[in-house]
Scaffold this motif. Structure first.
Motif, PDB file in Angstrom:
ATOM      1  N   ARG A 259       0.853  -1.194   0.000  1.00  0.00           N
ATOM      2  CA  ARG A 259       0.000   0.000   0.000  1.00  0.00           C
ATOM      3  C   ARG A 259       0.887   1.241   0.000  1.00  0.00           C
ATOM      4  O   ARG A 259       1.900   1.283   0.683  1.00  0.00           O
ATOM      5  CB  ARG A 259      -0.917  -0.007   1.227  1.00  0.00           C
ATOM      6  CG  ARG A 259      -2.013   1.070   1.189  1.00  0.00           C
ATOM      7  CD  ARG A 259      -3.035   0.889   2.319  1.00  0.00           C
ATOM      8  NE  ARG A 259      -3.740  -0.372   2.222  1.00  0.00           N
ATOM      9  CZ  ARG A 259      -4.724  -0.620   1.354  1.00  0.00           C
ATOM     10  NH1 ARG A 259      -5.129   0.316   0.508  1.00  0.00           N
ATOM     11  NH2 ARG A 259      -5.299  -1.797   1.329  1.00  0.00           N
ATOM     12  N   THR A 262      -0.411   7.963   1.575  1.00  0.00           N
ATOM     13  CA  THR A 262      -1.696   8.621   1.351  1.00  0.00           C
ATOM     14  C   THR A 262      -1.748   9.485   0.101  1.00  0.00           C
ATOM     15  O   THR A 262      -2.705   9.453  -0.649  1.00  0.00           O
ATOM     16  CB  THR A 262      -2.022   9.542   2.554  1.00  0.00           C
ATOM     17  OG1 THR A 262      -1.758   8.803   3.740  1.00  0.00           O
ATOM     18  CG2 THR A 262      -3.460   9.997   2.528  1.00  0.00           C
ATOM     19  N   LYS A 263      -0.689  10.294  -0.106  1.00  0.00           N
ATOM     20  CA  LYS A 263      -0.758  11.280  -1.193  1.00  0.00           C
ATOM     21  C   LYS A 263      -0.174  10.760  -2.498  1.00  0.00           C
ATOM     22  O   LYS A 263       0.127  11.535  -3.409  1.00  0.00           O
ATOM     23  CB  LYS A 263      -0.021  12.553  -0.777  1.00  0.00           C
ATOM     24  CG  LYS A 263      -0.625  13.216   0.452  1.00  0.00           C
ATOM     25  CD  LYS A 263       0.050  14.548   0.727  1.00  0.00           C
ATOM     26  CE  LYS A 263      -0.205  14.987   2.162  1.00  0.00           C
ATOM     27  NZ  LYS A 263       0.403  16.289   2.463  1.00  0.00           N
ATOM     28  N   GLU A 289      -5.034   5.344  -2.332  1.00  0.00           N
ATOM     29  CA  GLU A 289      -6.145   6.204  -1.925  1.00  0.00           C
ATOM     30  C   GLU A 289      -6.400   7.111  -3.119  1.00  0.00           C
ATOM     31  O   GLU A 289      -5.537   7.926  -3.466  1.00  0.00           O
ATOM     32  CB  GLU A 289      -5.724   6.986  -0.682  1.00  0.00           C
ATOM     33  CG  GLU A 289      -6.870   7.585   0.114  1.00  0.00           C
ATOM     34  CD  GLU A 289      -7.446   8.839  -0.500  1.00  0.00           C
ATOM     35  OE1 GLU A 289      -8.364   8.714  -1.356  1.00  0.00           O
ATOM     36  OE2 GLU A 289      -7.005   9.933  -0.129  1.00  0.00           O
ATOM     37  N   SER A 294      -9.896  13.371   0.486  1.00  0.00           N
ATOM     38  CA  SER A 294      -9.185  14.617   0.743  1.00  0.00           C
ATOM     39  C   SER A 294      -9.990  15.622   1.540  1.00  0.00           C
ATOM     40  O   SER A 294      -9.486  16.254   2.446  1.00  0.00           O
ATOM     41  CB  SER A 294      -8.736  15.236  -0.584  1.00  0.00           C
ATOM     42  OG  SER A 294      -7.677  14.481  -1.099  1.00  0.00           O
ATOM     43  N   TYR A 297     -12.266  13.862   6.243  1.00  0.00           N
ATOM     44  CA  TYR A 297     -11.855  12.485   6.153  1.00  0.00           C
ATOM     45  C   TYR A 297     -12.886  11.596   5.462  1.00  0.00           C
ATOM     46  O   TYR A 297     -12.538  10.565   4.895  1.00  0.00           O
ATOM     47  CB  TYR A 297     -11.504  11.966   7.545  1.00  0.00           C
ATOM     48  CG  TYR A 297     -10.834  10.631   7.575  1.00  0.00           C
ATOM     49  CD1 TYR A 297      -9.959  10.233   6.569  1.00  0.00           C
ATOM     50  CD2 TYR A 297     -11.062   9.761   8.611  1.00  0.00           C
ATOM     51  CE1 TYR A 297      -9.338   8.999   6.614  1.00  0.00           C
ATOM     52  CE2 TYR A 297     -10.438   8.532   8.668  1.00  0.00           C
ATOM     53  CZ  TYR A 297      -9.585   8.150   7.671  1.00  0.00           C
ATOM     54  OH  TYR A 297      -8.981   6.945   7.709  1.00  0.00           O
ATOM     55  N   TRP A 328      -8.633   2.324  -0.986  1.00  0.00           N
ATOM     56  CA  TRP A 328      -8.899   2.637   0.423  1.00  0.00           C
ATOM     57  C   TRP A 328     -10.112   3.554   0.512  1.00  0.00           C
ATOM     58  O   TRP A 328     -10.143   4.609  -0.123  1.00  0.00           O
ATOM     59  CB  TRP A 328      -7.659   3.319   0.976  1.00  0.00           C
ATOM     60  CG  TRP A 328      -7.658   3.621   2.426  1.00  0.00           C
ATOM     61  CD1 TRP A 328      -8.503   3.160   3.390  1.00  0.00           C
ATOM     62  CD2 TRP A 328      -6.723   4.470   3.094  1.00  0.00           C
ATOM     63  NE1 TRP A 328      -8.148   3.649   4.610  1.00  0.00           N
ATOM     64  CE2 TRP A 328      -7.053   4.458   4.465  1.00  0.00           C
ATOM     65  CE3 TRP A 328      -5.628   5.226   2.681  1.00  0.00           C
ATOM     66  CZ2 TRP A 328      -6.337   5.197   5.418  1.00  0.00           C
ATOM     67  CZ3 TRP A 328      -4.915   5.947   3.626  1.00  0.00           C
ATOM     68  CH2 TRP A 328      -5.269   5.930   4.977  1.00  0.00           C
ATOM     69  N   ASP A 392     -12.334   1.146   5.708  1.00  0.00           N
ATOM     70  CA  ASP A 392     -11.791   1.697   6.947  1.00  0.00           C
ATOM     71  C   ASP A 392     -12.904   2.256   7.833  1.00  0.00           C
ATOM     72  O   ASP A 392     -14.004   2.560   7.368  1.00  0.00           O
ATOM     73  CB  ASP A 392     -10.802   2.821   6.591  1.00  0.00           C
ATOM     74  CG  ASP A 392      -9.667   2.916   7.599  1.00  0.00           C
ATOM     75  OD1 ASP A 392      -9.618   2.099   8.534  1.00  0.00           O
ATOM     76  OD2 ASP A 392      -8.820   3.812   7.434  1.00  0.00           O
ATOM     77  N   TRP A 513       1.116   3.363   4.033  1.00  0.00           N
ATOM     78  CA  TRP A 513       0.326   4.601   3.857  1.00  0.00           C
ATOM     79  C   TRP A 513       0.925   5.794   4.568  1.00  0.00           C
ATOM     80  O   TRP A 513       0.765   6.920   4.138  1.00  0.00           O
ATOM     81  CB  TRP A 513      -1.134   4.399   4.280  1.00  0.00           C
ATOM     82  CG  TRP A 513      -1.358   4.505   5.764  1.00  0.00           C
ATOM     83  CD1 TRP A 513      -1.198   3.521   6.671  1.00  0.00           C
ATOM     84  CD2 TRP A 513      -1.797   5.657   6.503  1.00  0.00           C
ATOM     85  NE1 TRP A 513      -1.500   3.978   7.918  1.00  0.00           N
ATOM     86  CE2 TRP A 513      -1.873   5.278   7.844  1.00  0.00           C
ATOM     87  CE3 TRP A 513      -2.129   6.976   6.151  1.00  0.00           C
ATOM     88  CZ2 TRP A 513      -2.262   6.172   8.851  1.00  0.00           C
ATOM     89  CZ3 TRP A 513      -2.518   7.862   7.153  1.00  0.00           C
ATOM     90  CH2 TRP A 513      -2.590   7.446   8.484  1.00  0.00           C
ATOM     91  N   ALA A 514       1.652   5.524   5.678  1.00  0.00           N
ATOM     92  CA  ALA A 514       2.150   6.665   6.452  1.00  0.00           C
ATOM     93  C   ALA A 514       3.666   6.677   6.521  1.00  0.00           C
ATOM     94  O   ALA A 514       4.230   7.412   7.312  1.00  0.00           O
ATOM     95  CB  ALA A 514       1.566   6.604   7.860  1.00  0.00           C
TER      96      ALA A 514
ATOM     97  N   THR B 186      -5.591  15.937   3.915  1.00  0.00           N
ATOM     98  CA  THR B 186      -4.327  15.714   3.228  1.00  0.00           C
ATOM     99  C   THR B 186      -3.514  17.001   3.137  1.00  0.00           C
ATOM    100  O   THR B 186      -2.319  17.010   3.392  1.00  0.00           O
ATOM    101  CB  THR B 186      -4.600  15.167   1.812  1.00  0.00           C
ATOM    102  OG1 THR B 186      -5.559  14.114   1.932  1.00  0.00           O
ATOM    103  CG2 THR B 186      -3.346  14.630   1.187  1.00  0.00           C
TER     104      THR B 186
END
Lengths: 749, 749
Positions: A259, A262-263, A289, A294, A297, A328, A392, A513-514, B186
């Motif tokens: 995965r 996020t961006k 994602e 954006s 949430y 996601w 999620d 993701w992070a 984001t």
């Protein structure tokens, strides 16, 4: 007129009737208990309706359709409990149920807890919630499945979409036939029966064991189901089959999922696929994602045109590369200027989550609105490339969800929505894929009873290795799938151990993701990581067969050791429920296995005993029967505890005597696709002859439900001269053998 | 016949009526909200009955009798909320209430939590329970008092003996007039109103503030009370006075209590008293376990003849030594061969606690049985020497109490018993002492709303210093008393700091039940410990006056700093509720004080800022007005934060400008008894003139309720030449001044 209205109302909603009966019997005295009436609803499955069950239950939310034919193939069984000892009591608007608990009875299940497996002496508050290890009362988890499995060979499900309070062997009753002895807390003795004789030493404990499992449902009623054995594993199988059988993912779902941050953009997605290939790492799924989270949430469920200017083009390219996208999302809708917001508004609850709408997915219109939007914006873009979703936020601490005072247009309660939200969303998604005759394999953060047939794997934000593995074990008792996550680590050893763990769980994934970290961030760990991912792919035929057992036989993919002894007993059993007394129970787990929470069987034959990141060695409890080292074929032991110190790139993995492990040959970088015919290897271990009827199908569609499957009889036998040989014969009348001719390996030191 | 029965039943129990109205209005749509009707039930106190309140509530269990005359002396006030913004909603058998929450409104109260004081953004499950810092949802505490205090100058009580779920500013409503902005998670920006202009930077937060406090009661109804201000402190005072006013302990209750190890004998008791005297340490109370917990953990409530062969003799000797006994007990009855068991059996619940009966103390017969037994076995032994009880185990984790499926002969529910058990037992004990015209001061582990007038101090098994102090602060918002415990330490510094803390809390005690340590175990700490205990005794006139304010004016003994600014505003206020808008609120605590949880005012004038055991220095936030060092009279600061590094045997203790602190002269070793006339010292601090109308009475009986009190006007003034002088003039017509002529001290550096 008023009376007429009243009567209609009473007929419609059970709560009133109950309440009135409570009133008529005198509300200010303790309510009387009665024995519920049981009705056999499927072979070896009994149901009793307590009070007035509500329309929305866990099984109704999941829409379960029992696999009746498969259920009928299990041994015949009588009602496994003493029905006279089961009591239901109406307590104003609540319903209390008591079931007997024997002194030698071990209880498992009651949801995917991360801390214990044996449940005796605990009290549970079963809520869908993000799991918290320090909660004063356990039961708040991502999958608080209200199913318990008794070592005496049955299982019980409380099918209520309300919070349940379940007390397992806690709270001695004044009316109990046998109460624990009164121990002097100060002197730690029991008073002698004859005055003047010496007190008898005895330990003092604060929480005394009781003879009951007691359940309180804050509901006008609910259905309770009893699943017969004869063994505990049989009982669990009946539960899974009653829920339609376990899920059968597509073959690519058993490959590796990574995965992206996020961006990440479309270009980042393709670059990551290329990097996997460059580093010789298998990859079947890529999580991203689409930029639709954006605004705040919740999800707009619209691709972000700056990050993903051509979603169909990206999906086409991923398909060409043989990788499925996993998108996601969460089921809350926002922002207000999005396309979906206005359409979902009529179906929204009274409160927002992160400023987003909370659709009442118990309404068919809300489900249809979500499904239609996903069809238009996602699934129509490419016939294959979107493989699934990561669902999620359908669990969560109270402060992340709607308050319990929230109202919903269907009239269902906040509590009911919370207990079923994950089930409802999974069902919407699964139905869309089914309509396209394409299987899916996804992730979900909250689920519940009835989910056995849903191809979604639970995950969460925890990162404690030991707790992860305990949750894997507990998922096996709950008819759900759970995988740990790897989200990076500054320590190469830690990264490697975690990757090894996910590769031997239902879904093998890296969740980046992070994190800027990748699987190749630590060069020293890369060879071990590559070995773990390749092993995962090599084991694919074995894993796929294991999932087929889950689907067809109700056997869990992850098999807790507490059930394995019992499962063995099933095979030898004569059918029917054996007589159990207070002292003997053929299905009871050996003492050394009762609390084991860091080992499990993956399928029939592989014993997994993962090494924690900070451990160089560990004890491994080997169940009865001979067990062999996976890599060398050396005898590891039999019904004993050994200590192992494996090399960094190997796993403490043991194989049952006589097992045949079907594997892909070579070092595949992705799961085989329909029409491909990869080479199969058949590895036999130990001294017993081996026999396995191996399952196969196209691996992608629902054709297996229409009979398009193949069965191949594998046999490993030793000649009188001591040499081993094997045969593979496809069962006549079955189809679609997806492998080229197998090669046999007899693994000996 | 059936209809008649039905109608009678509906009239009798409200739940049915509610349910039927829900049915008539269509059960499958979201329930409609209505505005409750408010009725003024005392000056500045309004009540609304939501749904059909139950007979057993917190206030009914406590048997509160409002102090109506005292309430009438508070400023006149209008209903302090916008009644149109208060909504009640019937949700089948539950009742939901919504109250408005302004953006600039701070919420305090909702029980004696150990971790925070300001409650905005939190969700509470209010259960009587042993407190657990890691509970996912707060609210389970020894005193889950469902009272909140608003910085906008009012308080609200939910008078239900059911578990309550309270959400404070959590869960934004779709219907809210003003919702938080939608922030891009984001990019951390807000979308501009005009397309094409730049996004506006904004922080993203996961839990958005809402405009409501929402309560869900799992009950057919409950009464809600609103207490007007004008200030938050006034609102709290109205609550305390509505509960009869705060408790007024006997003077000896403000001395020092020590508790002996579990197995201590009569000889050990006397030896400990002698050791206190030898070490020059004050002592007024000694805690012991009469041996009646020996059989298992419940109580026989019979003295153990081996450890206590002559209870009356022991009590007589303690009385001669000027020490009161405090007897440790819990309200569960066992063993079966004890005297009380058979008599209590008809009133017992369905489940046992530690093998002991759980009497249904909502039944008058059960209360009378307990009271009669205690009278015979304990109170009749000596007219004075038993001063009180330590009421243990009326709280507790679920696993220590009866399950929620337990039934009780009164028909009350397990949940209701749990929420009220501590209240009911305190009431039994208090009534026995009242019948003897002797005040008591005891300890209790679980209590609830309505307890203001109960002379019992909460304790628990926690040992975290910071959490202890936060609980002390929160007790001030809850109409209860709470004291930390000292149970020994291997570190002299730790022991000393803890002793200092208890000496500035409602009950000063050392709990040696499980420790061989004594206050003199660490010679290096003994001088500091002696100084702390002596200071406690010296402050007794000030403390006693503070408790009189609690009783007569409803002012809490422990005053959280969040209420102090407001309290000052009361004095200056014109009466009536001032207009508050969204931006100004004269009663709002200054920003620096909003979250202060490690400082409090003890009474009117002493600011306590205890030093934690491991800290050599600390910051102290000084509220508006000048504050002076307690020991030197030096100006410490005004509306500022200072850092202090006090010597080990001194406390960070500050005095308000102009305060008069009445103290006992010398170094008393126990509280004064009726008829004694100890010398009083009056210490004045700062530059303002001082004025205090000092309360006094006999300190032992309930004669104060019959008007047998004295008031003395103390004044400290500065002459034109700069010299200070003081006067003390007993108010005409009042009685019983228990001190000899006071001596004035003007404390300046």
């Amino acid at each position: 007129m008023h009376i007429v209205l009243l009567n209609r109302a009473v007929a419609r909603l059970g709560a009133a009737a109950l309440l009135l009966s409570a009133l008529a019997s005198g509300a200010q005295s303790a309510p009387q208990a009665v024995n519920p009436s049981w009705q056999q609803v499927a072979p070896g499955v009994w149901k009793a309706s307590l009070g007035q069950p509500e329309d929305l239950s866990l099984l109704s939310a999941a829409g379960v359709q029992p696999a009746l034919t498969r259920l009928a193939s299990l041994p015949a069984a009588a009602f496994p409990l003493d029905a006279a000892e089961i009591e239901v009591r109406q307590m104003d608007w609540k319903v209390a149920l008591r079931l007997p608990l024997a002194a030698n009875e071990d209880i498992y299940g009651l949801g995917v807890d991360f801390s214990t497996v044996r449940r005796n002496g605990q009290i549970f508050e079963l809520h869908v919630d993000h799991w918290n290890r320090r909660a004063p009362t356990p039961g708040r988890t991502h999958a608080p499945v209200p199913l318990y499995i008794s070592s005496r060979g049955f299982a019980v499900l409380f099918d209520s979409a309300r919070y349940l309070k379940v007390s397992v062997g806690h709270g001695v009753r004044l009316a109990a036939k046998q109460k624990p002895p009164v121990v002097d807390r100060t002197t730690r003795t029991i008073r002698p029966a004859t005055p003047g004789t010496a007190p008898i030493p005895a330990p003092w404990i604060s929480a005394l064991p009781s003879d009951s499992i007691e359940v309180l449902a804050n509901a006008p009623g609910f259905d309770v189901y009893v699943f017969a054995g004869p063994s505990p594993m049989d009982a669990l199988r009946r539960y899974n089959l009653f829920c339609g059988g376990g899920s059968l993912p597509p073959k690519w779902g058993l490959g590796f999922l990574t995965r992206l941050p996020t961006k990440a953009t479309a270009a980042d997605v393709l670059a990551d696929v290329a990097a996997f290939r460059e580093h010789g790492l298998p990859l079947d799924m890529i999580g991203l994602e689409p930029g639709w989270m954006s605004h705040a949430y919740p999800c707009s469920l619209e691709w972000d045109p700056t990050r993903f200017p051509d979603p169909a083009g990206l999906l086409g390219e991923l398909d060409r590369l043989g990788v499925r996208a996993n998108l996601w999302f969460n089921p809350y809708i926002g922002p207000p200027h999005g396309k979906l917001y206005g359409r979902m508004l009529p179906f929204a609850g009274s409160h927002l989550v992160w400023n987003g709408l909370v659709p009442d997915y118990t309404l068919p219109e809300a489900r249809a609105t979500l499904a239609g939007h996903l069809r238009d914006e996602v699934l129509r873009l490419h016939p294959r490339a979107v493989g699934g979703f990561k669902v999620d936020e359908v669990d969560g601490y109270d402060r992340y969800l709607w308050p319990e005072t929230a109202t919903f247009p269907s009239g269902h309660h906040a509590e009911q929505l919370r207990q079923t939200y994950g089930l409802l969303v999974q069902r919407v998604l699964l139905e869309e894929f089914r309509a396209l005759d394409r299987r899916t394999f996804g992730q979900v953060r909250g689920t519940n009873a009835g989910a056995s047939s849903f191809p979604f794997v639970i995950y969460n934000d925890n990162y404690d290795f030991g707790e992860y593995i305990t949750a894997v074990v507990n998922s096996g008792f709950a008819g759900v799938l759970w995988s740990p996550e790897v989200r990076g680590s500054d320590n190469p050893e830690d990264m490697l151990r975690r990757i090894q763990a996910v590769c031997l769980s239902p879904l093998a994934l890296y969740n980046g993701w992070a994190s800027p970290q990748k699987l190749w961030t630590h060069p020293s760990a890369l060879p071990g990581i590559r070995a773990a991912l390749r092993l995962r792919l090599q084991l694919l035929p074995y894993l796929y067969h294991t999932f087929a057992q889950y689907h067809l036989d109700g056997l869990p993919v992850i098999r807790p050791l507490q059930l394995v002894t019992s499962a063995a007993a099933t095979t030898a059993g004569p059918g029917g429920q054996p007589a159990l007394d207070a002292t003997t129970n053929p299905y009871e787990a050996p003492a050394a296995l009762k609390e084991i929470k860091d080992q499990y069987l993956l399928g029939d034959s592989l014993l997994v005993a993962l090494l924690a990141p900070d451990a160089a060695s560990r004890p491994v409890v080997l169940p009865p029967g001979r067990w062999y080292d996976f890599y060398t074929g050396r005898l590891a032991g039999e019904d004993t505890t050994i200590y192992v110190t494996p090399p960094a790139d190997q796993l403490p993995l043991f194989v049952r005597d006589g097992a045949i492990i079907p594997r892909l040959a070579g070092e595949p970088l992705r799961a085989p696709r329909t029409g491909e015919l990869p080479r199969l290897e058949l590895w036999h271990y130990g001294e017993k002859p081996g026999a396995l009827r191996l399952y196969d199908d196209d691996g992608e569609t629902f054709a297996y439900e229409r009979g398009n499957v193949s069965w191949t009889d594998l046999r490993a036998e030793r000649s009188p001269d001591g040499t081993w040989h094997g045969t593979a014969i496809t069962v006549a009348g079955t189809q679609t053998w997806s492998y080229s001719d197998p090669r046999w390996f007899f693994i000996t030191p």
